[in-house]
Design a protein around this motif. Structure first.
Motif, PDB file in Angstrom:
ATOM      1  N   LYS A  18      23.861   8.006  11.131  1.00 48.48           N
ATOM      2  CA  LYS A  18      24.091   9.410  10.767  1.00 48.48           C
ATOM      3  C   LYS A  18      25.064   9.504   9.592  1.00 48.48           C
ATOM      4  O   LYS A  18      24.854  10.304   8.674  1.00 48.48           O
ATOM      5  CB  LYS A  18      24.608  10.203  11.956  1.00 48.48           C
ATOM      6  CG  LYS A  18      24.708  11.683  11.676  1.00 48.48           C
ATOM      7  CD  LYS A  18      25.059  12.465  12.926  1.00 48.48           C
ATOM      8  CE  LYS A  18      25.168  13.950  12.597  1.00 48.48           C
ATOM      9  NZ  LYS A  18      25.587  14.729  13.753  1.00 48.48           N
ATOM     10  N   ALA A  19      26.107   8.691   9.593  1.00 50.61           N
ATOM     11  CA  ALA A  19      27.061   8.697   8.481  1.00 50.61           C
ATOM     12  C   ALA A  19      26.365   8.288   7.181  1.00 50.61           C
ATOM     13  O   ALA A  19      26.632   8.871   6.124  1.00 50.61           O
ATOM     14  CB  ALA A  19      28.228   7.759   8.778  1.00 50.61           C
ATOM     15  N   TYR A  80      33.024  10.041   6.904  1.00 52.22           N
ATOM     16  CA  TYR A  80      32.146  10.355   8.039  1.00 52.22           C
ATOM     17  C   TYR A  80      31.945   9.195   9.010  1.00 52.22           C
ATOM     18  O   TYR A  80      31.413   9.393  10.094  1.00 52.22           O
ATOM     19  CB  TYR A  80      30.768  10.809   7.533  1.00 52.22           C
ATOM     20  CG  TYR A  80      30.804  12.138   6.844  1.00 52.22           C
ATOM     21  CD1 TYR A  80      30.809  13.316   7.582  1.00 52.22           C
ATOM     22  CD2 TYR A  80      30.851  12.222   5.464  1.00 52.22           C
ATOM     23  CE1 TYR A  80      30.849  14.548   6.950  1.00 52.22           C
ATOM     24  CE2 TYR A  80      30.890  13.450   4.827  1.00 52.22           C
ATOM     25  CZ  TYR A  80      30.897  14.607   5.569  1.00 52.22           C
ATOM     26  OH  TYR A  80      30.940  15.824   4.936  1.00 52.22           O
ATOM     27  N   ASN A  84      30.905   9.424  13.205  1.00 50.99           N
ATOM     28  CA  ASN A  84      29.453   9.286  13.331  1.00 50.99           C
ATOM     29  C   ASN A  84      28.990   7.886  13.692  1.00 50.99           C
ATOM     30  O   ASN A  84      27.794   7.599  13.629  1.00 50.99           O
ATOM     31  CB  ASN A  84      28.780   9.736  12.028  1.00 50.99           C
ATOM     32  CG  ASN A  84      28.861  11.224  11.853  1.00 50.99           C
ATOM     33  OD1 ASN A  84      28.179  11.979  12.524  1.00 50.99           O
ATOM     34  ND2 ASN A  84      29.744  11.663  10.960  1.00 50.99           N
TER      35      ASN A  84
END
Length: 91
Positions: A18-19, A80, A84
């Protein structure tokens, strides 16, 4: 005596996908490039960014533009990554 251990953390013990998706899209946008879609990003996952990002770009990139894109991605990814990245349940 074994002194070093090597293992693949991402996709073995945890997922940070996701990051990568977030950071890739933002980096492309900030560099005035069309954002690749999730499937395109995931298809290139595991290939170094300096190789994969120019291939995902909607136009030819100079060496300096490609470096700027990758540097932008790395800076964003760091913001992030922690929130994540998730360990797999069996770990």
């Amino acid at each position: 005596m074994l002194e070093n251990y090597f293992f693949d953390f991402d996709k073995t013990l945890a997922s940070s996908g996701k990051a990568s998706l977030i950071a890739t899209k933002q980096a492309f946008k900030l560099n005035n490039l069309d954002e690749p879609d999730d499937d395109q990003i995931l298809d290139f996952m595991g290939i170094p960014a300096d190789v994969s990002f120019p291939k995902m770009a909607n136009r030819e990139l100079s060496e300096s533009d490609a470096k700027k894109l990758v540097d932008t991605y790395r800076n964003i990814y760091g913001k992030y990554e922690k929130e994540n990245t998730h360990l797999y349940a069996w770990c």
